[in-house]
Scaffold this active site. Structure first.
Site, PDB file in Angstrom:
ATOM      1  N   CYS A 195       0.838  -1.202   0.000  1.00  0.00           N
ATOM      2  CA  CYS A 195       0.000   0.000   0.000  1.00  0.00           C
ATOM      3  C   CYS A 195       0.871   1.249   0.000  1.00  0.00           C
ATOM      4  O   CYS A 195       0.637   2.183  -0.761  1.00  0.00           O
ATOM      5  CB  CYS A 195      -0.937  -0.021   1.215  1.00  0.00           C
ATOM      6  SG  CYS A 195      -1.559   1.581   1.709  1.00  0.00           S
ATOM      7  N   ASP A 222      -1.771  28.397   5.929  1.00  0.00           N
ATOM      8  CA  ASP A 222      -1.805  26.934   6.007  1.00  0.00           C
ATOM      9  C   ASP A 222      -1.857  26.382   4.586  1.00  0.00           C
ATOM     10  O   ASP A 222      -2.874  25.857   4.144  1.00  0.00           O
ATOM     11  CB  ASP A 222      -3.063  26.548   6.812  1.00  0.00           C
ATOM     12  CG  ASP A 222      -3.179  25.055   7.036  1.00  0.00           C
ATOM     13  OD1 ASP A 222      -2.224  24.325   6.729  1.00  0.00           O
ATOM     14  OD2 ASP A 222      -4.239  24.623   7.534  1.00  0.00           O
ATOM     15  N   CYS A 239       2.290  21.146   6.428  1.00  0.00           N
ATOM     16  CA  CYS A 239       2.304  19.675   6.469  1.00  0.00           C
ATOM     17  C   CYS A 239       3.514  19.138   5.719  1.00  0.00           C
ATOM     18  O   CYS A 239       3.588  17.944   5.444  1.00  0.00           O
ATOM     19  CB  CYS A 239       1.007  19.107   5.895  1.00  0.00           C
ATOM     20  SG  CYS A 239       0.696  19.631   4.212  1.00  0.00           S
TER      21      CYS A 239
HETATM   22  N1  SAH Z   1      -6.689  26.045   6.672  1.00  0.00           N
HETATM   23  C1  SAH Z   1      -7.583  25.055   6.163  1.00  0.00           C
HETATM   24  C2  SAH Z   1      -7.176  24.486   4.831  1.00  0.00           C
HETATM   25  C3  SAH Z   1      -5.744  24.064   4.683  1.00  0.00           C
HETATM   26  S1  SAH Z   1      -5.388  23.049   3.269  1.00  0.00           S
HETATM   27  C4  SAH Z   1      -7.811  23.964   7.179  1.00  0.00           C
HETATM   28  O1  SAH Z   1      -7.045  23.817   8.132  1.00  0.00           O
HETATM   29  O2  SAH Z   1      -8.776  23.217   7.032  1.00  0.00           O
HETATM   30  C5  SAH Z   1      -4.862  24.156   2.061  1.00  0.00           C
HETATM   31  C6  SAH Z   1      -5.967  24.883   1.359  1.00  0.00           C
HETATM   32  O3  SAH Z   1      -5.353  25.768   0.415  1.00  0.00           O
HETATM   33  C7  SAH Z   1      -6.939  24.021   0.566  1.00  0.00           C
HETATM   34  O4  SAH Z   1      -8.259  24.324   0.963  1.00  0.00           O
HETATM   35  C8  SAH Z   1      -6.708  24.431  -0.904  1.00  0.00           C
HETATM   36  O5  SAH Z   1      -7.898  24.441  -1.674  1.00  0.00           O
HETATM   37  C9  SAH Z   1      -6.176  25.848  -0.731  1.00  0.00           C
HETATM   38  N2  SAH Z   1      -5.327  26.396  -1.811  1.00  0.00           N
HETATM   39  C10 SAH Z   1      -4.434  25.742  -2.595  1.00  0.00           C
HETATM   40  N3  SAH Z   1      -3.802  26.607  -3.399  1.00  0.00           N
HETATM   41  C11 SAH Z   1      -4.278  27.840  -3.129  1.00  0.00           C
HETATM   42  C12 SAH Z   1      -4.011  29.144  -3.624  1.00  0.00           C
HETATM   43  N4  SAH Z   1      -3.101  29.343  -4.577  1.00  0.00           N
HETATM   44  N5  SAH Z   1      -4.694  30.198  -3.110  1.00  0.00           N
HETATM   45  C13 SAH Z   1      -5.611  30.003  -2.131  1.00  0.00           C
HETATM   46  N6  SAH Z   1      -5.925  28.788  -1.627  1.00  0.00           N
HETATM   47  C14 SAH Z   1      -5.271  27.715  -2.110  1.00  0.00           C
END
Ligand code: SAH
Length: 394
Positions: free
Chosen positions: A20, A319, A346
């Site tokens: 996996c 984030d 992450c």
């Molecule tokens: N802070 C939130 C989401 C984190 S994940 C939580 O903790 O739940 C990262 C997020 O960034 C996702 O929702 C994704 O859709 C968004 N994302 C990815 N690229 C982006 C960009 N260029 N501008 C704005 N948002 C973006």
């Protein structure tokens, strides 16, 4: 912290561990996993600031609230479901996953049996023939709500009503069922074509005392127990007074901004995914939060505009996805010069890259807090608290 010990022969508890490839660290005791993650965080981040001890879980199993299974047939023609073997399109049969929500695994098992009795063919990726491609399940940890998304290669599910009835009979805990039609030869599981065929089409869950609606394609943290710890720590590190204007960059369904809203004057959230922003706006209303606005934009471009209009921003929570942030956003951040930036990441590799950039521009890292969001896997999540120590804005 009490850590459940895995016996040495427990390595065999997951019989598909190697094939996996999802859990690179599951062969280790949980204590050992945490030690390795700590080491990785330190090796990349200690040059900025000494990392705190990683915050682990009391029970590091069956935490995943989002479970994906791809459907196929084995050589004997039996229907199987599981994950792709890494780097291939071969499906590895997964029966009992040690990190997934067991309610989801039980539903997937039942669906496998139902496909046989309903004589529904699985989709063949090479030829494009067949129907049934994937199942995606999302579960609410506190609400107990369960969303089942059936991904089909073409729009008609034969005996749809009987299929729903039979599935609900086996699993009355399911609160919504969605059909997603994906006829593309793509590695993306969900397409934009979706239709709720039972229930409201989304689930709700609560985090840190607020309720959140989660649509099929919106991001939501996969480990709800650790998410409360992660967000609580991030907000604590920002040490808010109640007077701040705060940006929640990459805000998803608005979780961090809405949870922080009680502690600040104003929150501005920005997110690229349209469905997630729609959820965020609904979530603000649902929780009667009035000092939050959400924008459906690229975070870098949006922050660039704020910087150009000389907006006053005190704190930024950011984030981003695994790829980290981009130069546009980081440059704008260094023009806006918020006093504090709380970066949740992450991926410590892209985090290190982005921190190097920000440190050059006058930010200092004050805290590094690793939080284990993904026990069993090799992934390391960190919260970074930075303050601006360079020249002030003119
Ligand atoms: N802070 C939130 C989401 C984190 S994940 C939580 O903790 O739940 C990262 C997020 O960034 C996702 O929702 C994704 O859709 C968004 N994302 C990815 N690229 C982006 C960009 N260029 N501008 C704005 N948002 C973006």
């Amino acid at each position: 912290m009490q850590i459940e010990k895995r016996k040495s022969d427990d390595k065999t508890a997951c019989i598909v561990l190697k094939k996996c490839g999802g859990c690179q660290k599951l062969h280790l005791s949980y204590e050992q996993q945490l030690k390795e993650k700590q080491k990785l965080a330190e090796s990349l981040l200690n040059k900025f600031h000494k990392a705190d001890p990683i915050i682990g879980m009391d029970n590091p199993y069956h935490y995943r609230n989002k479970v994906h299974a791809v459907f196929d047939r084995d050589r004997k023609g039996n229907i199987i479901s599981g994950v792709y073997e890494p780097g291939t399109h071969r499906v590895v049969l997964v029966e009992n996953c040690l990190i997934e929500d067991q309610r989801a695994d039980a539903i997937i098992y039942s669906i496998r049996g139902m496909l046989k009795s309903f004589k529904i063919k699985t989709y063949d990726e090479d030829t494009g023939y067949g129907l049934f491609r994937h199942v995606l399940i999302r579960t609410g940890y506190t609400s107990g709500e369960i969303m089942v998304i059936l991904v089909l290669g073409s729009p008609i599910l034969p005996s749809k009503n009987n299929f729903i009835k039979a599935l609900l009979k086996l699993h009355p805990e399911i609160t919504t069922i969605i059909l997603n039609i994906n006829n593309k030869r793509t590695s993306m599981v969900l397409s934009d074509k979706e239709q709720a065929i039972y229930g409201k089409g989304y689930i709700e869950d609560s985090l840190c005392g607020k309720i959140f609606r989660i649509s099929p394609k919106s991001f939501y943290q996969v480990n709800p127990v650790q998410t409360e710890i992660l967000y609580g720590k991030a907000i604590e590190l920002a040490d808010l007074t109640g007077n701040e204007t705060v940006i929640d960059a990459y805000c998803g369904i608005g979780t961090i901004g809405i949870i922080a809203s009680n502690h600040v004057k104003r929150v501005i959230g920005v997110e690229l995914n349209r469905d997630a922003v729609r959820d965020a706006i609904t979530n603000a209303k649902r929780n009667q939060v009035k000092n939050v606005d959400f924008y459906n934009r690229d975070a870098g471009e949006f922050m660039g505009q704020l910087a150009a209009s000389n907006e006053a921003v005190d704190v930024v929570f950011m984030d981003p996805p695994r790829a980290g942030s981009d130069e546009k956003l980081l440059n704008s951040l260094c023009i806006l010069k918020p006093k504090k930036v709380v970066y949740i990441s992450c991926n410590p590799v892209t985090l290190e890259r982005d921190l190097k950039f920000m440190v050059k521009k006058g930010y200092q890292v004050k805290r590094v807090v690793p939080v284990d969001m993904f026990p069993g896997t090799g992934c390391v999540e960190c919260i970074i608290m930075m303050t601006y120590c360079g020249q002030n804005r003119k």
